[in-house]
Design an enzyme around this catalytic site. Structure first.
Site, PDB file in Angstrom:
ATOM      1  N   CYS A  36       0.836  -1.378  -0.163  1.00 41.68           N
ATOM      2  CA  CYS A  36       0.211   0.048   0.147  1.00 41.68           C
ATOM      3  C   CYS A  36       0.849   1.378   0.034  1.00 41.68           C
ATOM      4  O   CYS A  36       0.330   2.223  -0.317  1.00 41.68           O
ATOM      5  CB  CYS A  36      -0.831  -0.041   1.203  1.00 41.68           C
ATOM      6  N   HIS A  66      -3.309   7.738   2.292  1.00 38.92           N
ATOM      7  CA  HIS A  66      -4.045   6.203   1.739  1.00 38.92           C
ATOM      8  C   HIS A  66      -5.203   5.936   2.346  1.00 38.92           C
ATOM      9  O   HIS A  66      -5.417   6.167   3.432  1.00 38.92           O
ATOM     10  CB  HIS A  66      -3.002   5.206   2.331  1.00 38.92           C
ATOM     11  N   ASN A 102     -10.099   0.340  -0.173  1.00 41.04           N
ATOM     12  CA  ASN A 102      -8.365   0.416  -0.184  1.00 41.04           C
ATOM     13  C   ASN A 102      -7.860  -0.209  -1.526  1.00 41.04           C
ATOM     14  O   ASN A 102      -8.124  -1.339  -1.804  1.00 41.04           O
ATOM     15  CB  ASN A 102      -7.893  -0.450   1.038  1.00 41.04           C
TER      16      ASN A 102
HETATM   17  O1  UT7 Z   1      -3.683  -0.905   3.630  1.00 37.30           O
HETATM   18  C1  UT7 Z   1      -2.847  -1.707   4.523  1.00 37.30           C
HETATM   19  C2  UT7 Z   1      -3.168  -1.146   5.872  1.00 37.30           C
HETATM   20  N1  UT7 Z   1      -4.482  -1.741   6.380  1.00 37.30           N
HETATM   21  C3  UT7 Z   1      -5.210  -1.187   7.292  1.00 37.30           C
HETATM   22  O2  UT7 Z   1      -4.559  -0.195   7.697  1.00 37.30           O
HETATM   23  C4  UT7 Z   1      -5.999  -1.880   7.957  1.00 37.30           C
HETATM   24  C5  UT7 Z   1      -6.250  -1.478   9.354  1.00 37.30           C
HETATM   25  N2  UT7 Z   1      -7.436  -2.175  10.013  1.00 37.30           N
HETATM   26  C6  UT7 Z   1      -8.454  -1.755  10.099  1.00 37.30           C
HETATM   27  O3  UT7 Z   1      -9.150  -1.068   9.207  1.00 37.30           O
HETATM   28  C7  UT7 Z   1      -9.571  -2.362  11.014  1.00 37.30           C
HETATM   29  O4  UT7 Z   1      -9.055  -3.190  12.099  1.00 37.30           O
HETATM   30  C8  UT7 Z   1     -10.635  -3.433  10.234  1.00 37.30           C
HETATM   31  C9  UT7 Z   1     -11.525  -2.713   9.443  1.00 37.30           C
HETATM   32  C10 UT7 Z   1      -9.721  -4.408   9.252  1.00 37.30           C
HETATM   33  C11 UT7 Z   1     -11.448  -4.230  11.404  1.00 37.30           C
HETATM   34  O5  UT7 Z   1     -11.825  -3.250  12.372  1.00 37.30           O
HETATM   35  P1  UT7 Z   1     -11.831  -3.572  13.796  1.00 37.30           P
HETATM   36  O6  UT7 Z   1     -12.928  -2.337  14.650  1.00 37.30           O
HETATM   37  O7  UT7 Z   1     -10.362  -3.414  13.977  1.00 37.30           O
HETATM   38  O8  UT7 Z   1     -12.614  -4.681  14.159  1.00 37.30           O
HETATM   39  P2  UT7 Z   1     -11.743  -6.273  14.761  1.00 37.30           P
HETATM   40  O9  UT7 Z   1     -10.858  -6.598  13.862  1.00 37.30           O
HETATM   41  O10 UT7 Z   1     -11.414  -5.907  16.072  1.00 37.30           O
HETATM   42  O11 UT7 Z   1     -13.155  -7.110  14.809  1.00 37.30           O
HETATM   43  C12 UT7 Z   1     -14.269  -7.007  15.591  1.00 37.30           C
HETATM   44  C13 UT7 Z   1     -15.135  -8.162  15.102  1.00 37.30           C
HETATM   45  C14 UT7 Z   1     -14.620  -9.352  15.261  1.00 37.30           C
HETATM   46  O12 UT7 Z   1     -15.539 -10.308  15.970  1.00 37.30           O
HETATM   47  P3  UT7 Z   1     -15.345 -10.848  17.309  1.00 37.30           P
HETATM   48  O13 UT7 Z   1     -14.270 -11.527  17.391  1.00 37.30           O
HETATM   49  O14 UT7 Z   1     -15.649  -9.562  18.072  1.00 37.30           O
HETATM   50  O15 UT7 Z   1     -16.691 -11.444  17.667  1.00 37.30           O
HETATM   51  C15 UT7 Z   1     -14.667  -9.725  13.980  1.00 37.30           C
HETATM   52  O16 UT7 Z   1     -14.787 -10.980  13.554  1.00 37.30           O
HETATM   53  O17 UT7 Z   1     -15.864  -7.926  13.981  1.00 37.30           O
HETATM   54  C16 UT7 Z   1     -15.709  -9.152  13.302  1.00 37.30           C
HETATM   55  N3  UT7 Z   1     -15.695  -8.904  11.729  1.00 37.30           N
HETATM   56  C17 UT7 Z   1     -16.560  -8.482  10.928  1.00 37.30           C
HETATM   57  N4  UT7 Z   1     -18.237  -8.566  11.301  1.00 37.30           N
HETATM   58  C18 UT7 Z   1     -18.825  -8.403  10.053  1.00 37.30           C
HETATM   59  C19 UT7 Z   1     -14.509  -8.893  10.956  1.00 37.30           C
HETATM   60  N5  UT7 Z   1     -14.859  -8.562   9.845  1.00 37.30           N
HETATM   61  C20 UT7 Z   1     -16.242  -8.439   9.419  1.00 37.30           C
HETATM   62  C21 UT7 Z   1     -17.086  -8.051   8.615  1.00 37.30           C
HETATM   63  N6  UT7 Z   1     -18.379  -8.169   8.697  1.00 37.30           N
HETATM   64  N7  UT7 Z   1     -16.563  -8.055   7.361  1.00 37.30           N
END
Ligand code: UT7
Length: 321
Positions: A115, A248, A278
């Site tokens: 990225c 980004h 992204n």
């Molecule tokens: O470009 C390269 C750099 N990339 C980034 O900078 C990405 C950085 N990370 C992010 O943008 C965020 O961390 C995400 C959008 C990927 C995830 O958001 P989050 O608020 O950090 O959520 P999380 O990973 O802590 O997950 C929370 C919950 C989990 O469920 P449990 O374990 O709490 O039951 C996940 O399984 O959300 C669940 N989850 C989803 N639910 C519905 C993860 N993906 C999804 C989804 N739909 N697509």
């Protein structure tokens, strides 16, 4: 002799026609429009068709950037393409774009910093222009990230899209405009947090993206803010001097977090994350293109570009447009 600067003369873009909404994804994976919008700000993404490749998107973006710059392919002596999703293992996507543009001179090569690739490419092109190794370059970020997604993994497949953006950058002597400072960093310790599990040497497959999103998130906000401060400092400027912040586009919450940390107003932040998701190395030039087209970014404005991605890699580019 006065200083040579790398000036952005024109910007172009290319997005595949096919738009996939969150609602459409929710039909095939266990997710919802509400979750995606609330956690990321993403509402839709463009996805390449079966016969649409990274080199095609990059070529279209380059053509439009040349047209907007009013510069002929005869003048181009360097093409640098930032991509993680090349058409082939080789030849480079850059040489394929060189051929598509009918350019028979100069040099073309790819850069791989995921990225952050476009920021890395700007660093290299700026250095080559300042040392006289190149005079007119096309810097392209082009990706078909959809090809390395596991479409059954809701934690990654909802986050990415396809597209390309391009800058035509030319050497100018003695002016105020152009790249003022660049900053790149990497740290290989964190590869397990964001990686693809395939490649020519290890698996002879392209593999799929894997990410521990919440851990990447924490690094991204901190490292991006530091990169921007260091980049501004190198130019003898402050974050408060910026007209625009072109980040980004990984997640609206990252954009907001960085802006808040650095005291940047929300209306100075260029965000395309809702429409593009992204697009990896393409996201920064695509956002720059959008803000030039709608009249926000104007000539002489002070613009900070930044990115963070797999590796980890990160960095920033400060330029007067
Ligand atoms: O470009 C390269 C750099 N990339 C980034 O900078 C990405 C950085 N990370 C992010 O943008 C965020 O961390 C995400 C959008 C990927 C995830 O958001 P989050 O608020 O950090 O959520 P999380 O990973 O802590 O997950 C929370 C919950 C989990 O469920 P449990 O374990 O709490 O039951 C996940 O399984 O959300 C669940 N989850 C989803 N639910 C519905 C993860 N993906 C999804 C989804 N739909 N697509």
């Amino acid at each position: 002799m006065s200083e040579i600067k790398a000036v952005v003369k024109g910007v172009g873009h290319c997005l595949p026609k096919r738009v996939v909404t969150n609602a459409e994804l929710a039909k095939t994976v266990d997710t919802s429009d509400e979750w995606i919008v609330e956690r990321t700000g993403i509402r839709q993404r463009h996805i390449a068709g079966d016969n649409e490749f990274t080199s095609d998107l990059g070529t279209e973006a380059a053509r439009e950037a040349l047209k907007n710059a009013g510069i002929s392919t005869d003048d181009v002596d360097l093409i640098v393409v930032a991509t993680t999703t090349p058409d082939f293992t080789f030849p480079s996507t850059a040489t394929m774009i060189q051929e598509n543009l009918g350019i028979r001179h100069g040099a073309a090569f790819d850069i791989q910093a995921v990225c952050s690739g476009f920021i890395y490419a700007m660093k290299v092109v700026n250095s080559m222009i300042k040392t006289g190794a190149a005079k007119t370059a096309i810097v392209i970020g082009a990706e078909t990230f959809s090809r390395i997604l596991d479409w059954e993994d809701r934690t990654t497949c909802v986050l990415f899209g396809d597209g390309a953006g391009a800058f035509v950058v030319q050497a100018e002597e003695g002016g105020n405009n152009g790249v003022l400072a660049t900053f790149i960093r990497s740290d290989g310790r964190y590869k397990d947090l964001l990686h693809v599990d395939g490649g020519p040497s290890r698996t002879q497959t392209v593999g799929h993206v894997h990410m521990i999103g919440n851990q990447v998130f924490r690094h991204a906000v901190k490292d991006i803010a530091q990169a921007m401060e260091s980049c501004a400092e190198r130019a003898g400027l402050r974050i408060a001097d910026l007209d625009w912040f072109v980040p980004h586009q990984a997640n609206q919450r990252i954009l907001d977090g960085v802006a808040k940390r650095l005291g940047i107003n929300a209306d100075q932040v260029i965000s395309t994350v809702a429409k593009h998701a992204n697009t990896s190395a393409a996201s920064v030039p695509l956002a720059m293109y959008a803000a030039i087209q709608d009249g926000r970014i104007k000539r002489d404005d002070l613009v900070m570009l930044e990115a963070f991605g797999g590796g980890f890699t990160w960095g920033a580019t400060l330029l007067r447009y």
